[in-house]
Design an enzyme around this catalytic site. Structure first.
Site, PDB file in Angstrom:
ATOM      1  N   ASN A   1      14.655 -17.494 -23.378  1.00  0.00           N
ATOM      2  CA  ASN A   1      13.312 -17.866 -22.923  1.00  0.00           C
ATOM      3  C   ASN A   1      12.623 -16.582 -22.459  1.00  0.00           C
ATOM      4  OD1 ASN A   1      11.029 -18.822 -21.710  1.00  0.00           O
ATOM      5  ND2 ASN A   1      12.067 -19.979 -20.101  1.00  0.00           N
TER       6      ASN A   1
ATOM      7  N   LYS B   1       9.657 -16.159 -21.558  1.00  0.00           N
ATOM      8  CA  LYS B   1       8.615 -16.390 -20.550  1.00  0.00           C
ATOM      9  C   LYS B   1       7.348 -15.602 -20.922  1.00  0.00           C
ATOM     10  CE  LYS B   1      12.242 -17.534 -17.324  1.00  0.00           C
ATOM     11  NZ  LYS B   1      12.748 -17.604 -15.963  1.00  0.00           N
TER      12      LYS B   1
ATOM     13  N   HIS C   1      10.144 -26.782 -17.889  1.00  0.00           N
ATOM     14  CA  HIS C   1      10.771 -25.653 -17.182  1.00  0.00           C
ATOM     15  C   HIS C   1      10.349 -25.677 -15.711  1.00  0.00           C
ATOM     16  CE1 HIS C   1      11.835 -21.603 -15.971  1.00  0.00           C
ATOM     17  NE2 HIS C   1      12.688 -21.638 -16.976  1.00  0.00           N
TER      18      HIS C   1
ATOM     19  N   GLU D   1       9.413 -23.439 -13.807  1.00  0.00           N
ATOM     20  CA  GLU D   1       8.212 -22.650 -13.506  1.00  0.00           C
ATOM     21  C   GLU D   1       6.940 -23.444 -13.825  1.00  0.00           C
ATOM     22  OE1 GLU D   1       9.491 -19.227 -15.706  1.00  0.00           O
ATOM     23  OE2 GLU D   1      11.009 -18.858 -14.157  1.00  0.00           O
TER      24      GLU D   1
ATOM     25  N   GLU E   1      19.069 -26.047 -14.986  1.00  0.00           N
ATOM     26  CA  GLU E   1      18.687 -24.762 -14.401  1.00  0.00           C
ATOM     27  C   GLU E   1      18.413 -24.956 -12.910  1.00  0.00           C
ATOM     28  OE1 GLU E   1      17.004 -21.944 -17.568  1.00  0.00           O
ATOM     29  OE2 GLU E   1      15.332 -23.167 -16.926  1.00  0.00           O
TER      30      GLU E   1
ATOM     31  N   GLY F   1      16.110 -16.172 -12.002  1.00  0.00           N
ATOM     32  CA  GLY F   1      15.496 -14.875 -11.733  1.00  0.00           C
ATOM     33  C   GLY F   1      15.862 -14.287 -10.388  1.00  0.00           C
TER      34      GLY F   1
ATOM     35  N   SER G   1      20.042 -16.813 -14.163  1.00  0.00           N
ATOM     36  CA  SER G   1      20.732 -15.524 -14.003  1.00  0.00           C
ATOM     37  C   SER G   1      21.984 -15.396 -14.864  1.00  0.00           C
ATOM     38  CB  SER G   1      21.048 -15.265 -12.523  1.00  0.00           C
ATOM     39  OG  SER G   1      19.851 -15.223 -11.764  1.00  0.00           O
TER      40      SER G   1
HETATM   41  P1  13P Z   1      16.795 -15.946 -15.676  1.00  0.00           P
HETATM   42  O1  13P Z   1      17.905 -15.873 -16.716  1.00  0.00           O
HETATM   43  O2  13P Z   1      15.892 -14.770 -15.701  1.00  0.00           O
HETATM   44  O3  13P Z   1      17.357 -16.275 -14.335  1.00  0.00           O
HETATM   45  O4  13P Z   1      15.881 -17.185 -16.095  1.00  0.00           O
HETATM   46  C1  13P Z   1      16.472 -18.395 -16.381  1.00  0.00           C
HETATM   47  C2  13P Z   1      15.460 -19.297 -16.973  1.00  0.00           C
HETATM   48  O5  13P Z   1      14.541 -19.740 -16.285  1.00  0.00           O
HETATM   49  C3  13P Z   1      15.564 -19.621 -18.404  1.00  0.00           C
HETATM   50  O6  13P Z   1      14.680 -20.634 -18.763  1.00  0.00           O
END
Ligand code: 13P
Length: 259
Positions: free
Chosen positions: A9, A11, A96, A98, A168, A174, A214
């Site tokens: 992903n 982002k 997601h 976010e 997740e 992150g 992560s």
């Molecule tokens: P990170 O791997 O940067 O923690 O992000 C995970 C994520 O949100 C994947 O959709």
């Protein structure tokens, strides 16, 4: 047996179409024609057409990061499932954290998007997971069960087998904090039990459930080796081709051993 599935992903990265094409090209070359693990990249929507051209002839799938629940119409700034198919998408990430927490997406919105994705014949990757506060209050299972119920409402067992779930934990995204393999496995097993209750055990056993938060080359193997963890949705570490390819190699080693 479920095939391991790794998705990157991206982002809101990278900052240029040239850098996006370079990353996709490196993933394509590194993956080659391997089919023992499933791999997809999920670039920002503005790069999708170009990345589709880069990935031509490759088994690497391409996912969008969001879509609208309507098929067309007056929805400024939105993209429909048929548009995503038209530019070569095979997958779409839905719900997601976010978007849930940053932009107010609800389970019922995600449920409508899921129906639209299935209508368009996209493979949805539906994200669920608890916040740090919810985990500390021991509400992880309630939250995850509620998200499953709300997001997956109305699905048939057959449709469910075509949906990918991504667990997740929000506190692990992150932050460099990964759920321990045992913490992740416990929630994955809980998710599969809920799917078994809602649908049936055979359906639950066919659904691919990725872990995200992560994930990196140094911790992916210990996660994927767990029985109910079927892959990973990878953010930051998917932006470096070497790291993403190293994680794919780990998954391939495990797939070979499991197979
Ligand atoms: P990170 O791997 O940067 O923690 O992000 C995970 C994520 O949100 C994947 O959709």
């Amino acid at each position: 047996m479920r095939t391991l599935f790794l998705a990157g992903n991206w982002k809101m990265n990278p900052n240029s179409h040239a850098a996006a094409a370079e990353l996709a090209q490196a993933v394509k070359v590194g993956v080659g024609q391997a089919s023992d693990v499933r791999v997809a990249v999920c670039p920002p929507a503005v790069y999708l057409s170009q990345i589709d051209a880069v990935l031509e002839g490759s088994p690497v799938g391409m996912g969008a990061q969001n879509m609208h629940w309507e098929d067309e119409g007056a929805f400024t700034g939105e993209l429909s499932g048929s548009m995503l198919i038209d530019v070569g998408c095979t997958h779409v990430i839905l719900g997601h954290s976010e978007r849930r927490h940053g932009l107010g997406e609800s389970d019922s919105m995600i449920n409508r998007k899921l129906a639209a994705a299935l209508r368009a014949r996209l493979i949805p990757i539906v994200c669920i997971g608890e916040t740090r506060e919810e985990r500390e209050e021991d509400r992880t299972e309630d939250v995850v069960a509620g998200q499953l119920q709300g997001s997956l409402a109305g699905l048939s067992a057959e449709q469910m087998t075509g949906v990918v779930l991504a667990y997740e934990p929000v506190w692990a995204i992150g932050t460099g904090l990964t759920a321990t393999p045992q913490q992740a496995q416990d929630v994955h097993a809980f998710i599969r039990d809920r799917l078994s209750d809602t649908f049936d055990r055979a359906t639950a056993n066919r659904v691919v459930v990725q872990y995200g938060g992560s994930v990196k080359p140094s911790n992916i193997a210990e996660l994927l080796v767990r029985p109910d963890i079927d892959g990973a949705l990878i953010g930051g570490a998917s932006l470096k081709a070497d790291d993403f390819l190293a994680m794919i190699r780990s998954a391939r080693d495990l797939a070979t051993k499991k197979g």
